[in-house]
Design a protein around this motif. Sequence first.
Motif, PDB file in Angstrom:
ATOM      1  N   ALA A  19       0.823  -1.095  -0.136  1.00  0.00           N
ATOM      2  CA  ALA A  19       0.050  -0.226  -0.012  1.00  0.00           C
ATOM      3  C   ALA A  19       0.940   1.239  -0.215  1.00  0.00           C
ATOM      4  CB  ALA A  19      -0.929  -0.056   1.236  1.00  0.00           C
ATOM      5  N   ALA A  20       1.725   1.213   0.706  1.00  0.00           N
ATOM      6  CA  ALA A  20       2.884   2.550   0.729  1.00  0.00           C
ATOM      7  C   ALA A  20       3.502   2.769  -0.356  1.00  0.00           C
ATOM      8  CB  ALA A  20       4.020   2.211   2.155  1.00  0.00           C
ATOM      9  N   ILE A  21       3.757   1.813  -0.969  1.00  0.00           N
ATOM     10  CA  ILE A  21       4.563   1.586  -2.402  1.00  0.00           C
ATOM     11  C   ILE A  21       3.572   2.112  -3.422  1.00  0.00           C
ATOM     12  CG2 ILE A  21       5.614   0.463  -4.262  1.00  0.00           C
ATOM     13  CD1 ILE A  21       7.006  -1.377  -2.204  1.00  0.00           C
ATOM     14  N   VAL A  22       2.483   1.605  -3.728  1.00  0.00           N
ATOM     15  CA  VAL A  22       1.614   2.038  -4.741  1.00  0.00           C
ATOM     16  C   VAL A  22       1.012   3.263  -4.572  1.00  0.00           C
ATOM     17  CG1 VAL A  22       0.903  -0.530  -5.369  1.00  0.00           C
ATOM     18  CG2 VAL A  22      -0.535   0.698  -3.870  1.00  0.00           C
ATOM     19  N   GLU A  23       0.616   3.928  -3.296  1.00  0.00           N
ATOM     20  CA  GLU A  23       0.305   5.138  -2.931  1.00  0.00           C
ATOM     21  C   GLU A  23       1.158   6.183  -3.073  1.00  0.00           C
ATOM     22  OE1 GLU A  23      -1.809   4.441   0.819  1.00  0.00           O
ATOM     23  OE2 GLU A  23      -3.205   3.040  -0.063  1.00  0.00           O
ATOM     24  N   ARG A  25       3.947   6.581  -1.272  1.00  0.00           N
ATOM     25  CA  ARG A  25       4.368   7.126   0.145  1.00  0.00           C
ATOM     26  C   ARG A  25       5.812   6.482   0.265  1.00  0.00           C
ATOM     27  NH1 ARG A  25       1.899   4.709   3.670  1.00  0.00           N
ATOM     28  NH2 ARG A  25       0.244   3.988   2.518  1.00  0.00           N
ATOM     29  N   LEU A  26       6.192   5.388  -0.308  1.00  0.00           N
ATOM     30  CA  LEU A  26       7.536   4.843  -0.368  1.00  0.00           C
ATOM     31  C   LEU A  26       7.835   4.767  -1.735  1.00  0.00           C
ATOM     32  CD1 LEU A  26       7.579   1.623   1.934  1.00  0.00           C
ATOM     33  CD2 LEU A  26       8.872   3.720   2.308  1.00  0.00           C
ATOM     34  N   GLN A  35      15.353  -4.316  10.958  1.00  0.00           N
ATOM     35  CA  GLN A  35      15.265  -4.148  12.312  1.00  0.00           C
ATOM     36  C   GLN A  35      14.065  -2.946  12.439  1.00  0.00           C
ATOM     37  OE1 GLN A  35      16.265  -5.913  14.916  1.00  0.00           O
ATOM     38  NE2 GLN A  35      14.641  -5.205  15.709  1.00  0.00           N
ATOM     39  N   GLN A  36      14.155  -2.043  11.630  1.00  0.00           N
ATOM     40  CA  GLN A  36      13.064  -1.001  11.824  1.00  0.00           C
ATOM     41  C   GLN A  36      11.589  -1.562  11.583  1.00  0.00           C
ATOM     42  OE1 GLN A  36      13.901   2.202   8.911  1.00  0.00           O
ATOM     43  NE2 GLN A  36      15.060   3.663  10.508  1.00  0.00           N
ATOM     44  N   LEU A  37      11.514  -2.278  10.594  1.00  0.00           N
ATOM     45  CA  LEU A  37      10.300  -3.019   9.978  1.00  0.00           C
ATOM     46  C   LEU A  37       9.841  -3.976  11.220  1.00  0.00           C
ATOM     47  CD1 LEU A  37      10.799  -3.714   6.315  1.00  0.00           C
ATOM     48  CD2 LEU A  37       9.210  -1.981   7.402  1.00  0.00           C
ATOM     49  N   ALA A  38      10.781  -4.552  11.875  1.00  0.00           N
ATOM     50  CA  ALA A  38      10.403  -5.597  12.843  1.00  0.00           C
ATOM     51  C   ALA A  38       9.964  -4.819  14.178  1.00  0.00           C
ATOM     52  CB  ALA A  38      11.651  -6.434  13.315  1.00  0.00           C
ATOM     53  N   ASP A  39      10.388  -3.565  14.606  1.00  0.00           N
ATOM     54  CA  ASP A  39      10.333  -2.780  15.619  1.00  0.00           C
ATOM     55  C   ASP A  39       8.714  -2.142  15.185  1.00  0.00           C
ATOM     56  OD1 ASP A  39      12.447  -3.554  16.799  1.00  0.00           O
ATOM     57  OD2 ASP A  39      13.428  -1.515  16.251  1.00  0.00           O
ATOM     58  N   LEU A  40       8.509  -1.793  13.871  1.00  0.00           N
ATOM     59  CA  LEU A  40       7.212  -1.088  13.555  1.00  0.00           C
ATOM     60  C   LEU A  40       5.981  -1.794  13.783  1.00  0.00           C
ATOM     61  CD1 LEU A  40       6.497   1.902  12.662  1.00  0.00           C
ATOM     62  CD2 LEU A  40       7.138   0.708  10.275  1.00  0.00           C
ATOM     63  N   PHE A  41       6.198  -3.136  13.354  1.00  0.00           N
ATOM     64  CA  PHE A  41       5.431  -4.122  13.218  1.00  0.00           C
ATOM     65  C   PHE A  41       5.245  -5.048  14.565  1.00  0.00           C
ATOM     66  CE2 PHE A  41       5.570  -2.905   8.833  1.00  0.00           C
ATOM     67  CZ  PHE A  41       4.424  -2.527   8.520  1.00  0.00           C
ATOM     68  N   GLN A  42       6.084  -5.079  15.277  1.00  0.00           N
ATOM     69  CA  GLN A  42       6.532  -5.765  16.501  1.00  0.00           C
ATOM     70  C   GLN A  42       6.214  -7.293  16.043  1.00  0.00           C
ATOM     71  OE1 GLN A  42       3.189  -4.346  19.102  1.00  0.00           O
ATOM     72  NE2 GLN A  42       4.319  -2.610  19.586  1.00  0.00           N
ATOM     73  N   VAL A  43       7.236  -7.672  15.230  1.00  0.00           N
ATOM     74  CA  VAL A  43       7.391  -9.092  14.873  1.00  0.00           C
ATOM     75  C   VAL A  43       8.813  -9.396  14.859  1.00  0.00           C
ATOM     76  CG1 VAL A  43       5.193  -9.025  13.409  1.00  0.00           C
ATOM     77  CG2 VAL A  43       7.187  -8.623  12.300  1.00  0.00           C
ATOM     78  N   LEU A 218      11.524   5.618   5.609  1.00  0.00           N
ATOM     79  CA  LEU A 218      10.650   4.549   5.997  1.00  0.00           C
ATOM     80  C   LEU A 218       9.657   4.815   7.128  1.00  0.00           C
ATOM     81  CD1 LEU A 218      10.152   1.387   5.726  1.00  0.00           C
ATOM     82  CD2 LEU A 218      11.887   1.295   7.051  1.00  0.00           C
ATOM     83  N   MET A 219      10.241   5.562   8.391  1.00  0.00           N
ATOM     84  CA  MET A 219       9.316   5.695   9.397  1.00  0.00           C
ATOM     85  C   MET A 219       8.278   6.693   9.185  1.00  0.00           C
ATOM     86  SD  MET A 219      10.684   3.424  11.231  1.00  0.00           S
ATOM     87  CE  MET A 219       9.693   3.637  12.805  1.00  0.00           C
ATOM     88  N   GLU A 220       8.500   7.577   8.246  1.00  0.00           N
ATOM     89  CA  GLU A 220       7.385   8.574   7.958  1.00  0.00           C
ATOM     90  C   GLU A 220       6.313   7.945   6.984  1.00  0.00           C
ATOM     91  OE1 GLU A 220       7.097  12.642   5.147  1.00  0.00           O
ATOM     92  OE2 GLU A 220       8.950  12.026   5.731  1.00  0.00           O
ATOM     93  N   ALA A 221       6.844   7.187   6.331  1.00  0.00           N
ATOM     94  CA  ALA A 221       5.894   6.583   5.099  1.00  0.00           C
ATOM     95  C   ALA A 221       4.937   5.511   5.800  1.00  0.00           C
ATOM     96  CB  ALA A 221       6.819   6.067   3.922  1.00  0.00           C
ATOM     97  N   LEU A 222       5.531   4.721   6.753  1.00  0.00           N
ATOM     98  CA  LEU A 222       4.909   3.465   7.330  1.00  0.00           C
ATOM     99  C   LEU A 222       4.442   3.859   8.659  1.00  0.00           C
ATOM    100  CD1 LEU A 222       7.016   0.662   6.053  1.00  0.00           C
ATOM    101  CD2 LEU A 222       4.818   1.248   5.340  1.00  0.00           C
ATOM    102  N   GLY A 223       4.547   5.166   9.258  1.00  0.00           N
ATOM    103  CA  GLY A 223       4.129   5.180  10.708  1.00  0.00           C
ATOM    104  C   GLY A 223       2.575   5.027  10.950  1.00  0.00           C
ATOM    105  N   ALA A 224       1.845   5.485   9.930  1.00  0.00           N
ATOM    106  CA  ALA A 224       0.547   5.295  10.260  1.00  0.00           C
ATOM    107  C   ALA A 224      -0.072   4.056   9.905  1.00  0.00           C
ATOM    108  CB  ALA A 224      -0.319   6.260   9.141  1.00  0.00           C
ATOM    109  N   LEU A 225       0.724   3.191   9.595  1.00  0.00           N
ATOM    110  CA  LEU A 225       0.046   1.920   9.148  1.00  0.00           C
ATOM    111  C   LEU A 225       0.433   0.826  10.215  1.00  0.00           C
ATOM    112  CD1 LEU A 225       0.923   1.780   5.309  1.00  0.00           C
ATOM    113  CD2 LEU A 225      -1.307   2.032   6.324  1.00  0.00           C
ATOM    114  N   ALA A 226       1.563   1.059  11.197  1.00  0.00           N
ATOM    115  CA  ALA A 226       1.869   0.126  12.007  1.00  0.00           C
ATOM    116  C   ALA A 226       0.765  -0.225  13.053  1.00  0.00           C
ATOM    117  CB  ALA A 226       2.971   0.640  12.897  1.00  0.00           C
TER     118      ALA A 226
END
Length: 226
Positions: A19-23, A25-26, A35-43, A218-226
């Motif tokens: 979604a972030a790519i096609v819209e 935002r990324l 690691q950023q993604l793992a922290d962001l999505f808590q996985v 990365l954090m700016e684009a995905l922050g609202a989706l986490a």
Amino acid sequence: MKAAEPISQTQRIVDALTAAIVERRLMPGTKLVEQQLADLFQVSRTLVRQALNQLSRDHLVQLLPARGAFVAEPSIDEARQVFEVRQMIELQLVKQLCKSITPAQVKSLRAHLQREAQALAKGDVPGRTRLLAEFHVLLAQLAGNAVLAELLGDLLARCSLIALMFQSQHSAEHSAHEHVALVDAIERGDSKTAVRLMEQHLGNVERGLQLQPRTTDLMEALGALA
């Protein structure tokens, strides 16, 4: 139940990144830090890696040895070359269709145009991108040329990521309207007009690609989706 959880989490990451790519935002070239993604999505990073591998298979992400994962950077020059080839093929295609189109085939084209309109109305970016491309493959199929349909499918796949990332809502709507005018000309058997409209349409699609990035953070684009 527990066995399905990793799949669900992986798909959540895939869906969010897609979604972030096609819209837009990324943007192309953005580094996707595990690691950023793992922290962001808590996985775990294992699940992140699975998601990135899936996105790599879909050609949305590029995995580079010793460097990591990046949003894919499709070649603009390659896309322009694809459009040149499409011009040569599709101008002859519509000329042929004007001579052979049947009422049933026109009905099929109209149904496809309706699906395009619905995707645009819903703001379905990946859906509209897919349907706008499939319209051209459908023309080849209706012309009864399976080889040409397959060739067009390959050409469209090579530039689909460009359109997916860079085509604005306005440009997509304009493309859909041009498809309607093109079908009108084909239905009338007006070969001269159909060829002119197809030539203009492909040129407009190419010129309508928006190539200026908005953010590579990365954090700016995905922050609202986490």
